[in-house]
Motif scaffolding. Structure first.
Motif, PDB file in Angstrom:
ATOM      1  N   ILE A 132       0.859  -1.187   0.000  1.00  0.00           N
ATOM      2  CA  ILE A 132       0.000   0.000   0.000  1.00  0.00           C
ATOM      3  C   ILE A 132       0.891   1.231   0.000  1.00  0.00           C
ATOM      4  CG2 ILE A 132      -1.562   1.411   1.427  1.00  0.00           C
ATOM      5  CD1 ILE A 132      -3.150  -0.773   0.315  1.00  0.00           C
ATOM      6  N   CYS A 146      -2.099  -2.310   7.797  1.00  0.00           N
ATOM      7  CA  CYS A 146      -2.601  -1.068   7.232  1.00  0.00           C
ATOM      8  C   CYS A 146      -3.882  -0.656   7.943  1.00  0.00           C
ATOM      9  CB  CYS A 146      -2.868  -1.234   5.739  1.00  0.00           C
ATOM     10  SG  CYS A 146      -3.420   0.290   4.956  1.00  0.00           S
ATOM     11  N   VAL A 147      -3.986   0.616   8.221  1.00  0.00           N
ATOM     12  CA  VAL A 147      -5.159   1.148   8.903  1.00  0.00           C
ATOM     13  C   VAL A 147      -6.426   0.961   8.054  1.00  0.00           C
ATOM     14  CG1 VAL A 147      -4.862   3.487   7.993  1.00  0.00           C
ATOM     15  CG2 VAL A 147      -5.991   3.162  10.197  1.00  0.00           C
ATOM     16  N   TYR A 192       0.684   3.831   8.088  1.00  0.00           N
ATOM     17  CA  TYR A 192       0.560   5.224   7.627  1.00  0.00           C
ATOM     18  C   TYR A 192       1.183   6.240   8.576  1.00  0.00           C
ATOM     19  CZ  TYR A 192      -3.248   6.615  10.855  1.00  0.00           C
ATOM     20  OH  TYR A 192      -3.980   6.954  11.963  1.00  0.00           O
TER      21      TYR A 192
HETATM   22 MO   LIG Z   1      -1.755   1.846   5.263  1.00  0.00          MO
END
Ligand SMILES: [Mo]
Ligand SMILES: Nc1nc2c(c(=O)[nH]1)N[C@H]1C(S)=C(S)[C@@H](COP(=O)(O)O)O[C@H]1N2
Length: 539
Positions: A260, A307-308, A396
């Motif tokens: 990502i 990943c959020v 992130y």
């Molecule tokens: Mo992410």
């Protein structure tokens, strides 16, 4: 007298119909943009792949897109969001340039103005990329000029063809040379449109392939041998991997590791040219080269990265063996000043993440500047040559790939890339559990069926996993071993399946004693929640 540039509607059977001339004008617009793209790629062959307008515009679109649009793209297309963006750009480009062709035909120089504006917008997009050089403007500038020349030439030919279909064409006075009759004028337009279109496809595709290959640091990566770690990771206990078909492997192979990022064109960085600067609220500014980094005593740590944007039950998560140098030690050298509470890391392509300084300097957190992933140099897509890995934080806010800059600063003074786009400034990974097997909707034979999967609460650890069938009582699952609290853990519940449809649910409890919440929450702004969202049906 010269030929009229506008084509008013004509009675049927006389001259070219408005619809036909508009269609040919639209084609002229589309051919002109293929000439733009092809000549830009060809120039980028010489000036560097960073100047490709396709990527500059696409990247700018990603950065400028409202958060809602971006989240929609990710939720609709997942890791295929980049392909989806290119398809969307292609469709828009054809629509706009076909329209510009028609406009140029009816109201010159309207179409040229559209192409000119498009060229300037693309130029701004390319030159405002974080990693752009002044030469990167050349492909777009040349491409714009080429597209204007092609559009002008095709329009001239189209007008001549139209004029030649008028009754009494031979007597018409047009700009030199005199009309050669409908057949030949028609051919003049079509030959040019087809020749330019075909040449553009061939040259454009060829140049793009060369540019893509050159932007690939594969050879540099292959040539690299990473030093052995001064501090090796503990061996993965045999009990970390359960013998269950379909369960996620404890260590994720690099090829299967989710990817990502906002990078349409994966940054290509020569390690010999890489350096990291540490500055801001520090006593001493530091700059470190790749060779200097490799000469330091490196450590290996297993850590799960997630990943959020991952939905409950989703697969934007993986575990790898990371080789790198503790960020803590580098920060100690720089000497963070009091009042600082954030480290803003920046990638070569301008992505930023804001990580709490306290986490990075914490003795108990193995936050590293990673150069290796599962025994190899980082794959280019995963941050070659250097990225950050911080156990316990979503990517992130911590896992900057292609990292080149660390600024010691304050949350009150600045923010990372995703914060103004609707995501929290702080992003600790949440407690989660996932059923890997059986798959949702699967049919299994009645009798003993292993229900298995993974659970994670990086840096805190998982103390238990429970499963329930058809909304009944929660039953403790068997928990596998793990290297440390920084990784996920496998679990299995051996279920005596009875015939019929059944629902299966899972929930985990963290080492802090807190059980995963039932209430669903979406990924934004700080990570999805709710085991109820991940209810699967098995027959
Ligand atoms: Mo992410
Ligand atoms: N340079 C850069 N680094 C980045 C990102 C990015 O967009 N650009 N995305 C972050 C996010 S949101 C995540 S989840 C992780 C994913 O790392 P991976 O692609 O190696 O799995 O990288 C992080 N590092």
């Amino acid at each position: 007298m010269s030929v009229r540039l506008e084509s008013p509607p004509r009675p049927a059977g006389v001259g070219m119909t408005t619809r036909a001339s508009s269609a040919w004008a639209a084609l002229a617009g589309v051919v002109s943009v293929t000439a733009f793209l092809a000549s830009a790629e060809a120039v980028a062959w010489v000036t560097g792949a960073g100047g490709s307008p396709l990527f500059g515009v696409g990247s700018a679109a990603i950065d400028l897109a409202p958060a809602a649009v971006k989240n929609l793209m990710v939720s609709l297309f997942g890791t295929g969001d980049k392909v989806a963006l290119f398809v969307l750009m292609g469709v828009l480009l054809v629509a706009i340039t076909a329209g510009a062709g028609v406009l140029e035909h009816r109201r010159p120089p309207g179409g040229k103005i559209v192409f000119g504006i498009g060229g300037v917008v693309a130029l701004v997009a390319v030159l405002t990329r974080a990693d752009s050089t002044s030469l990167d403007g050349a492909p777009t500038a040349v491409g714009t000029v080429v597209s204007l020349v092609v559009l002008t030439a095709l329009m001239t030919r189209l007008h001549r063809w139209e004029a030649s279909t008028e009754p009494g064409w031979a007597a018409a006075t047009v700009p030199e040379p005199p009309l050669r009759g409908p057949g030949l004028e028609r051919r003049g337009f079509l030959v040019m449109a087809i020749a330019v279109g075909a040449a553009s496809v061939v040259v454009g595709t060829g140049a793009r392939l060369v540019n893509a290959t050159r932007a690939n640091v594969g050879a540099l990566r292959d040539a690299l041998t990473l030093p052995a770690p001064a501090q090796a990771a503990p061996a993965v206990p045999a009990g970390a991997s359960l013998d269950v078909e379909g369960i996620t492997p404890y260590v994720t192979p690099n090829a299967d590791f989710y990817r990502i990022d906002t990078a349409l064109q994966v940054p290509s960085i020569d390690p010999a040219e890489w350096s990291l600067r540490i500055h801001g609220l520090v006593d001493r500014e530091i700059e470190i080269s790749f060779d200097e980094l490799l000469a330091l005593p490196l450590e290996e740590h297993y850590a799960t990265l997630s990943c959020v944007s991952n939905e409950v039950g989703g697969d934007l998560i993986g575990t790898a063996l990371w080789l790198g140098y503790p960020i803590r030690a580098l920060l100690e050298r720089a000497g963070p000043q009091s009042g600082a509470d954030m480290v803003l890391s920046t990638s070569s392509d301008g992505f930023t993440a804001g990580t709490p300084l306290s986490v990075l300097v914490d003795d108990g957190t193995d936050a590293i500047l990673a150069v290796g992933m599962n025994g190899e140099p980082l794959p280019q897509q995963h941050g070659f040559p250097v990225r950050m890995v911080v156990p316990g934080l979503f990517g992130y806010v911590s896992a900057t790939k292609w990292v080149v800059d660390l600024e010691v600063t304050r949350f009150a003074d600045t923010e990372g890339y995703w914060t103004p786009r609707g995501w929290d400034a702080l992003g600790p990974v949440k407690l989660e559990s996932r059923i890997d097997t059986p798959k949702a909707g699967a049919s299994v034979d009645a009798g003993r069926v292993p229900i298995a999967g993974v659970a994670w609460h990086p840096h805190t650890g998982v103390s238990g996993v429970e499963v329930r069938i058809d909304g009944g009582a929660w039953v403790a699952a068997e928990l596998a071993e793990s290297v440390s609290a920084d990784t996920w853990v496998q679990w299995v519940h051996r279920w005596d399946a009875t015939p019929g449809d059944h629902t299966v649910q899972v929930r985990a409890t963290g080492a802090d004693g807190v059980t995963q919440s039932e209430t669903p929450l979406p990924p934004a702004p700080n990570g999805a929640e709710g085991w109820d969202e991940h209810t699967i049906t098995v027959r």
